[in-house]
Scaffold this motif. Structure first.
Motif, short mmCIF file in Angstrom:
data_model
loop_
_atom_site.label_atom_id
_atom_site.label_comp_id
_atom_site.label_asym_id
_atom_site.label_seq_id
_atom_site.Cartn_x
_atom_site.Cartn_y
_atom_site.Cartn_z
N UNK B 32 1.05 -0.89 0.07
CA UNK B 32 -0.57 -0.47 -0.23
C UNK B 32 0.41 1.41 0.31
N UNK B 105 0.60 4.95 8.83
CA UNK B 105 -0.30 5.03 8.23
C UNK B 105 -1.04 3.74 7.91
N UNK B 106 -0.17 3.08 7.30
CA UNK B 106 -0.52 2.11 5.90
C UNK B 106 -0.48 0.93 7.16
N UNK B 108 -1.65 0.65 10.07
CA UNK B 108 -2.96 1.42 11.68
C UNK B 108 -3.82 0.58 10.10
N UNK B 109 -4.12 1.01 8.40
CA UNK B 109 -5.37 0.74 7.75
C UNK B 109 -5.72 -0.55 7.79
N UNK B 112 -7.19 -2.49 10.72
CA UNK B 112 -8.57 -2.04 10.15
C UNK B 112 -8.48 -3.39 9.40
N UNK B 128 -1.37 3.02 17.12
CA UNK B 128 -0.95 4.74 16.68
C UNK B 128 0.27 5.70 17.44
#
Lengths: 147, 143
Positions: B32, B105-106, B108-109, B112, B128
């Motif tokens: 990603x 960030x990726x 975390x994505x 999820x 985070x």
């Protein structure tokens, strides 16, 4: 002038058409207030934001999350003219609400996480790229009238 | 914004649930990153194939998540625990620390997307914070 590929247009329309605004709106704003607690500064009138459970259950947060998503939907429906579409909203956020524009990115990141949780593997890297590009344009337009 | 006892417990708890898929997480997050933030490709010009799920991406995703696993085990003192990794990134790899945020960030994505029920808001904030602390420890030796 932002250039959108066919894939990007289709992806954005797809995401917003199939979105449950109640769930995604509530979850995104709630996560923003939980993960980045300093954003609570804008919601002094929202009552109990004392902990994650309170935020998740707060009806004003849920309602406002939906308002924000409806705002993004406006951009999704006017992808070739987001700048003009958001001119008034930009003035509102700057002059009336006094929101630090860095917060737009924080909310955008939480929205991306929530959409990923909703779509799972269907939220491919390419779909994520399109969605984050859309958010970046929306955020840039929202920042435009700040001075 | 240091890690409280509650944060550490939440990180360990989440990690115990997701570590079995660490390789997939690493592959997905890295894939990603390269697609959504194309500027990050500049660090991998020596790879033959930068497409999502390619062999070098898979292999490197595994390496990165090995580092994350090590950080979880050293969560009580990330700065000293990750000194070697910090030196590696500072003196050899010289990755601009802004990119740590992007990869975080990726991650975390991906968490999820892969674990929607376990990646609660509480787990999200703890993770985070942890990844931010990890990035800080990694940047320790930069200057």
């Amino acid at each position: 002038m932002v250039e959108w590929t066919e894939f990007e247009r289709a992806t954005i329309q797809d995401i917003f058409t199939n979105m449950n605004y109640d769930v995604v709106g509530q979850q995104s704003l709630a996560r923003c207030l939980i993960v980045y607690p300093w954003t609570q500064r804008y919601f002094g009138k929202f009552g109990n934001l004392y902990n994650a459970a309170a935020i998740m259950g707060n009806p004003m947060v849920a309602a406002h999350g939906k308002v924000v998503l409806r705002g993004l939907e406006k951009a999704a429906k006017n992808m070739d003219n987001i700048k003009a579409t958001y001119a008034d909203l930009s003035v509102l956020h700057s002059e009336k609400l006094h929101v630090d524009p860095d917060n737009f990115r924080l909310l955008g990141d939480c929205l991306t996480v929530v959409v990923a949780a909703q779509l799972g593997a269907a939220f491919t890297p390419e779909a994520q790229a399109a969605f984050q590009k859309f958010l970046a344009v929306a955020i840039s337009s929202l920042r435009r009238q700040y001075h | 914004m240091s890690l409280s006892a509650k944060d550490k417990a939440a990180v360990r708890d989440l990690w115990s649930k997701v570590s079995g898929k660490a390789d997939d997480i690493g592959n997905d997050a890295l894939s990603r990153m390269l697609v959504v933030y194309p500027q990050t490709k500049t660090y991998f010009s020596h790879w033959k194939d930068l497409s999502p799920g390619s062999a070098p991406v898979r292999k490197h995703g595994k390496t990165v998540m090995g580092g994350v696993a090590e950080a979880v085990s050293k969560i009580d003192d990330l700065t000293s625990g990750l000194l070697n990794l910090s030196e590696l990134h500072a003196f050899q790899l010289r990755v601009d620390p802004a990119n740590f945020k992007i990869l975080s960030h990726n991650i975390l994505v991906v968490l999820a997307a892969m674990f929607p029920n376990d990646f609660t808001p509480e787990a999200h904030v703890a993770m985070d914070k942890f990844l931010s602390a990890l990035a800080l420890a990694l940047a320790e030796k930069y200057r």
